[in-house]
Every structure is written in structure tokens, then in C-alpha cells.
Design a protein around this motif. Structure first.
Motif, short mmCIF file in Angstrom:
data_model
loop_
_atom_site.label_atom_id
_atom_site.label_comp_id
_atom_site.label_asym_id
_atom_site.label_seq_id
_atom_site.Cartn_x
_atom_site.Cartn_y
_atom_site.Cartn_z
N ILE A 1 78.37 57.13 114.45
CA ILE A 1 77.23 56.90 113.97
C ILE A 1 76.77 58.13 113.11
N TYR A 2 76.18 57.93 111.94
CA TYR A 2 75.79 59.08 111.15
C TYR A 2 74.12 59.06 110.99
N ASP A 3 73.51 60.06 111.57
CA ASP A 3 72.00 60.18 111.39
C ASP A 3 71.46 61.40 110.86
N THR A 4 70.46 61.35 109.91
CA THR A 4 69.67 62.43 109.42
C THR A 4 68.34 62.47 110.15
N TRP A 5 68.01 63.47 110.69
CA TRP A 5 66.74 63.56 111.27
C TRP A 5 66.03 65.08 110.94
N VAL A 6 64.72 64.71 110.81
CA VAL A 6 63.85 65.98 110.57
C VAL A 6 62.99 66.23 111.78
N PHE A 7 63.15 67.33 111.92
CA PHE A 7 62.47 68.12 113.28
C PHE A 7 61.31 69.00 112.80
N SER A 8 60.25 69.22 113.28
CA SER A 8 59.16 69.95 112.76
C SER A 8 58.54 70.82 114.35
N ARG A 9 58.03 72.12 113.72
CA ARG A 9 57.13 72.51 114.71
C ARG A 9 56.13 73.67 113.90
N ASP A 10 55.07 73.88 114.61
CA ASP A 10 54.12 74.92 113.96
C ASP A 10 54.68 76.11 114.42
N THR A 11 54.82 76.82 113.53
CA THR A 11 55.26 78.37 113.81
C THR A 11 54.35 79.13 114.43
N ASP B 1 53.25 75.97 104.54
CA ASP B 1 52.02 76.89 105.17
C ASP B 1 52.70 77.01 106.46
N LYS B 2 52.07 76.53 107.59
CA LYS B 2 52.66 77.28 109.03
C LYS B 2 53.54 76.36 109.59
N ILE B 3 53.86 75.15 108.81
CA ILE B 3 54.70 74.14 109.47
C ILE B 3 56.30 74.30 108.84
N LEU B 4 57.42 74.46 110.02
CA LEU B 4 58.67 74.34 109.36
C LEU B 4 59.29 73.15 110.02
N ASN B 5 59.74 72.74 108.72
CA ASN B 5 60.67 71.57 108.83
C ASN B 5 62.24 71.67 108.45
N VAL B 6 62.97 71.27 109.73
CA VAL B 6 64.32 71.16 109.50
C VAL B 6 65.09 69.97 109.78
N THR B 7 65.90 69.65 108.55
CA THR B 7 66.65 68.44 108.43
C THR B 7 67.92 68.56 108.91
N VAL B 8 68.53 67.77 109.83
CA VAL B 8 69.71 67.96 110.55
C VAL B 8 70.53 66.54 110.29
N ASN C 1 53.75 77.06 121.74
CA ASN C 1 54.61 76.03 122.17
C ASN C 1 55.89 76.12 121.42
N PRO C 2 57.06 76.46 122.14
CA PRO C 2 58.33 76.44 121.38
C PRO C 2 58.88 75.32 121.08
N ASN C 3 58.48 74.05 121.39
CA ASN C 3 59.18 72.97 121.21
C ASN C 3 58.95 72.39 120.03
N TRP C 4 60.24 71.69 119.63
CA TRP C 4 60.20 71.02 118.25
C TRP C 4 59.99 69.40 118.42
N LYS C 5 59.50 68.60 117.63
CA LYS C 5 59.48 67.13 117.48
C LYS C 5 60.23 66.41 116.21
N LEU C 6 60.77 65.54 116.62
CA LEU C 6 61.36 64.69 115.57
C LEU C 6 60.31 64.03 114.73
N VAL C 7 60.19 64.25 113.53
CA VAL C 7 58.82 63.51 112.75
C VAL C 7 59.38 62.64 111.56
N ASN C 8 61.07 62.44 111.49
CA ASN C 8 61.25 61.59 110.37
C ASN C 8 62.73 61.34 110.57
N THR C 9 62.92 59.96 110.25
CA THR C 9 64.59 59.64 110.25
C THR C 9 64.91 59.27 108.83
N LEU C 10 66.02 59.73 108.08
CA LEU C 10 66.36 59.44 106.77
C LEU C 10 67.53 58.53 106.88
#
Length: 198
Positions: A174-184, A139-146, A188-197
Motif C-alpha cells: 500500500i502507498y500512503d501520503t500523510w501530513v503530520f503537524s505540530r505547534d512548534t 507561522d508557528k505550525i510545522l507540517n511534514v508530508t511523508v 507537547n512534543p507529539n505530532w498529529k495526523l492532519v491530512n491524507t493525500l
């Protein structure tokens, strides 16, 4: 006699002023009531174009947008890791960077660590790599996995300052996989961390 000349001068000046006024009116036209503002329907169209332009630019996640995102993600990663190493009872500095769920999980982990009397010493060395593995729009939420690969010096001490894990002299990768999200659609241009895998 001098009075009559003064009256003649006034009449002539009035005639000249009237002539200039008529000429200017013919060239510039009359006010229609729309100067300085657009008609209602036109204003709505302009506003719609502006909104569509904003949404389109926010939705766009091309190579340039990804490059800029990764620069911010690296800063966020270091800020969050460093904040978590502080021996406070809750997250402070990185709070605006965290989604509610992650913020709650981090604070619970900090409370548990502190309740045991443990403390963390973490020195952030640097990020070796940060790679976008996936980006999805729901929908309007963009999630990016890094995926991050970073280097730190870390150790956990008990209440007597004895080391119970880690090594204060050894750099650890250390190895981390994080998911950032923002409302497109948000301004507000800021992203937020919403999950750690794992």
C-alpha cells in the motif's frame, strides 16, 4: 573564688565569639536581600532566554530532527492502520495521534462500514519505506508530508463472513501520503495526523 573564675571564663568566651563573628562578617559580607532570588528585571531576562531557547530548539528541523520524527511517524502509521482495522464503532488507541478533522473522517468511515455489517481483517506486515517529501512552516505550525510504502494482509467480509474484497492469504503493498503537524511553540512534543493525500 571559684565564682570569679567562672565569670572570667564567660567573659573570655564572649570576647572570642564576638571576634569570630566580626571576622566572618568582614569576609562573607552582609545580606543584601537578594540571596536565593534574582532581582525582578534579571528574572525577566532569564525567562526570555529560556523561552527563546525552547522555541529555537522546537523550530529546528534538521537532519537529526527529521530522523527522530520519521521513527515516531512509522510507529504512528502502524498504530493508526491497526486501530482502523479494529471492528469498533470509533477510533480508540490512535485518537491522540489524530487531528480533529481526520478523527471525524475515520469515525464516519468506521460507522459506515459497521452499518453495512462489514468487518475488516488487517494484518500489518511492516513498512518498506517512509520518506519526508516536504516540510513547511506556517507561522508557528510545522507540517511534514511523508510518503509511506507498507505491506499488509487485508480483506473485508460481509455480515455472513464472506470475503467481498481483499485476500486473507496475499500480502498487499500500500502507498500512503500523510501530513503530520505540530505547534512548534507548544511544550507537547507529539505530532498529529492532519491530512491524507491520494
Amino acid at each position: 573564688m571559684s565564682y570569679s573564675f567562672e565569670y572570667i571564663d564567660i567573659i573570655l568566651l564572649a570576647m572570642i565569639a564576638g571576634f569570630i563573628f566580626l571576622r566572618l562578617r568582614g569576609i562573607l559580607g552582609k545580606r543584601t536581600g537578594f540571596e536565593g532570588k534574582a532581582p525582578g528585571q534579571f528574572k525577566e531576562v532569564i525567562e526570555k532566554i529560556k523561552n527563546e531557547k525552547t522555541i529555537t530548539s522546537s523550530d529546528k528541523f534538521d537532519d537529526q530532527a527529521q530522523k527522530e520524527f520519521l521513527q515516531g511517524a512509522k510507529i504512528a502509521y502502524e498504530t493508526i492502520i491497526t486501530d482502523f482495522s479494529d471492528n469498533d464503532n470509533k477510533i480508540t488507541t490512535s485518537k491522540p495521534l489524530l487531528g480533529e478533522k481526520i478523527l471525524s473522517q475515520f469515525n464516519e468511515a468506521l460507522n459506515e462500514r459497521n452499518s453495512r455489517g462489514h468487518s475488516a481483517d488487517i494484518t500489518f506486515i511492516g513498512i518498506n519505506s517512509a520518506v519526508i517529501k516536504e516540510h513547511k512552516k506556517n507561522d508557528k505550525i510545522l507540517n511534514v508530508t511523508v510518503e509511506f510504502i507498507a505491506e499488509v494482509i487485508t480483506c473485508i467480509k460481509d455480515k455472513n463472513k464472506n470475503i467481498i474484497s481483499g485476500d486473507p492469504e496475499k500480502i498487499k503493498k500500500i502507498y500512503d501520503t500523510w501530513v503530520f503537524s505540530r505547534d512548534t511553540t507548544s511544550s507537547n512534543p507529539n505530532w498529529k495526523l492532519v491530512n491524507t493525500l491520494t
